[in-house]
Design an enzyme around this catalytic site. Structure first.
Site, PDB file in Angstrom:
ATOM      1  CG  HIS A   8      40.196 -11.760 -13.944  1.00 15.00           C
ATOM      2  ND1 HIS A   8      39.848 -12.343 -15.692  1.00 15.00           N
ATOM      3  CD2 HIS A   8      39.601 -10.244 -14.210  1.00 15.00           C
ATOM      4  CE1 HIS A   8      39.457 -11.760 -16.735  1.00 15.00           C
ATOM      5  NE2 HIS A   8      38.494 -10.316 -15.187  1.00 15.00           N
ATOM      6  N   GLY A  24      34.477 -17.673  -1.805  1.00 12.08           N
ATOM      7  CA  GLY A  24      33.883 -16.543  -2.762  1.00 12.08           C
ATOM      8  C   GLY A  24      34.449 -15.346  -2.023  1.00 12.08           C
ATOM      9  NE  ARG A  28      35.619 -17.173   6.299  1.00 11.68           N
ATOM     10  CZ  ARG A  28      33.876 -17.132   6.274  1.00 11.68           C
ATOM     11  NH1 ARG A  28      33.500 -17.435   5.924  1.00 11.68           N
ATOM     12  NH2 ARG A  28      33.864 -16.758   7.886  1.00 11.68           N
ATOM     13  NE  ARG A  47      39.438  -6.404 -12.270  1.00 18.54           N
ATOM     14  CZ  ARG A  47      38.647  -5.733 -12.202  1.00 18.54           C
ATOM     15  NH1 ARG A  47      37.157  -5.734 -11.160  1.00 18.54           N
ATOM     16  NH2 ARG A  47      38.032  -5.354 -13.179  1.00 18.54           N
ATOM     17  NE  ARG A  91      29.312 -22.312  -4.140  1.00 19.75           N
ATOM     18  CZ  ARG A  91      29.544 -21.286  -3.591  1.00 19.75           C
ATOM     19  NH1 ARG A  91      31.269 -19.629  -3.102  1.00 19.75           N
ATOM     20  NH2 ARG A  91      29.353 -20.347  -2.775  1.00 19.75           N
ATOM     21  CB  SER A  94      27.749 -19.634   2.926  1.00 18.62           C
ATOM     22  OG  SER A  94      27.054 -18.559   2.048  1.00 18.62           O
ATOM     23  CG  MET A 190      24.433 -16.220  -4.772  1.00 17.88           C
ATOM     24  SD  MET A 190      24.415 -14.561  -4.348  1.00 17.88           S
ATOM     25  CE  MET A 190      23.482 -13.223  -6.100  1.00 17.88           C
ATOM     26  CB  SER A 213      25.357 -18.540   6.073  1.00 22.49           C
ATOM     27  OG  SER A 213      24.820 -18.242   4.405  1.00 22.49           O
ATOM     28  CG  ASP A 214      20.667 -17.139   4.925  1.00 21.39           C
ATOM     29  OD1 ASP A 214      21.721 -17.218   4.345  1.00 21.39           O
ATOM     30  OD2 ASP A 214      19.877 -17.206   4.078  1.00 21.39           O
ATOM     31  NE  ARG A 227      28.387 -15.147  10.389  1.00 20.56           N
ATOM     32  CZ  ARG A 227      27.754 -14.610  10.665  1.00 20.56           C
ATOM     33  NH1 ARG A 227      25.685 -14.501  10.251  1.00 20.56           N
ATOM     34  NH2 ARG A 227      27.815 -13.533  11.275  1.00 20.56           N
TER      35      ARG A 227
HETATM   36  N1  HPA Z   1      20.532 -16.081  -1.429  1.00 23.35           N
HETATM   37  C1  HPA Z   1      21.857 -16.063  -2.034  1.00 23.35           C
HETATM   38  N2  HPA Z   1      22.999 -17.006  -1.468  1.00 23.35           N
HETATM   39  C2  HPA Z   1      23.463 -16.702  -0.429  1.00 23.35           C
HETATM   40  C3  HPA Z   1      22.341 -16.472   0.788  1.00 23.35           C
HETATM   41  C4  HPA Z   1      20.503 -17.033  -0.236  1.00 23.35           C
HETATM   42  O1  HPA Z   1      19.665 -16.260   0.475  1.00 23.35           O
HETATM   43  N3  HPA Z   1      22.618 -17.265   1.759  1.00 23.35           N
HETATM   44  C5  HPA Z   1      23.726 -17.724   1.570  1.00 23.35           C
HETATM   45  N4  HPA Z   1      24.421 -17.580   0.804  1.00 23.35           N
END
Ligand code: HPA
Length: 247
Positions: A8, A24, A28, A47, A91, A94, A190, A213-214, A227
């Site tokens: 990779h 990620g 970016r 990739r 890392r 978000s 994740m 981010s949320d 953002r």
């Molecule tokens: N879930 C997983 N990963 C994320 C989320 C989420 O709601 N928001 C930003 N990264």
């Protein structure tokens, strides 16, 4: 395994700096290389996951995307630690907040990373492993965030394999997010648990720095402008920390 190029990463040891920043998203990584690093050169393009090495305030730093999810982070961090001589991975990602008092754009330093994945099963441990950030990196980043006057929180992340969950018909209190939140977990993303476990097994260092981010429960989301500013704050924190890391 120490043969290169790897499946990779088509680079040679020495192409990467001892400290690597991992967002990620490959775009970016390129943005960071072009806007924050000096003299960045391309060291990987397998990739479309472009890796760059340059300097930040004189310190060599690389940046390369992890991709999304634990398998992807597991692959790239394994190859960087075991084949390319990388010592520290930060890392920069978000996350979605799960606690009151955390706002979008805040920064979360992942002291630990819970997970719903079976990534740890490969280690055949007679119990559950607690994936942790390197304490030196964690305290360095926290001190640097204080100096930069950036709002931040330190605690547990959840690294989930699931972005879309079949929770049809479940009461809000029974959802996975509500259960993790009851355990004080700050936010969901994740990748961090795979990074922390790969670092632990390799005897190397890692830290996850995430911007919110949320918010999963309030529904608060970032505008594209927020953002971008949040991203710049997180990058400044990661790079200022990277410049101070002792290898
Ligand atoms: N879930 C997983 N990963 C994320 C989320 C989420 O709601 N928001 C930003 N990264």
């Amino acid at each position: 395994m120490n043969a290169y190029p790897t499946p990779h990463i088509n680079a040679a040891p020495g192409d990467f700096a001892p400290v690597v920043l991992m967002p990620g998203d490959p775009k970016r990584a390129r943005f960071i290389a072009e806007n924050f690093l000096t003299g960045a050169r391309l060291v990987n393009d397998v990739r479309g996951v472009q890796g760059y090495t340059g300097t930040y305030k004189g310190t060599p730093v690389s940046v390369m995307a992890s991709g999304m999810g634990m398998p992807s982070m597991g692959i790239y961090s394994y190859e960087l630690y075991h084949v390319f001589g990388v010592e520290v991975i930060l890392r920069v990602g978000s996350c979605g907040a799960m606690q009151d008092g955390i706002r979008v754009r805040d920064i979360i330093l992942g002291q630990g990373a819970c997970t719903d994945s079976r990534f740890a099963s490969q280690f055949r441990l007679p119990g559950d492993f607690a994936p942790l950030a390197d304490f030196g990196l964690l305290t360095l980043a926290a001190r640097t965030a204080e100096e930069l006057k950036l709002p931040f929180h330190v605690g547990n992340l959840l690294s989930s394999d699931l972005f879309y969950k079949d929770e049809e018909g479940l009461a809000p209190a029974d959802t996975a997010a509500a259960r993790w939140a009851k355990m004080g977990v700050l936010a969901v993303e994740m990748e961090s648990a795979a990074l922390y476990m790969t670092a632990a097994r390799a005897g190397k260092r890692a830290l996850a720095i995430c911007t919110v981010s949320d918010h999963l429960f309030t529904g608060e989301e970032t505008t594209s402008e927020q953002r971008q500013t949040g991203f710049t704050d997180m990058m400044t924190l990661a790079l200022e920390s990277a410049a101070k890391v002792k290898i």
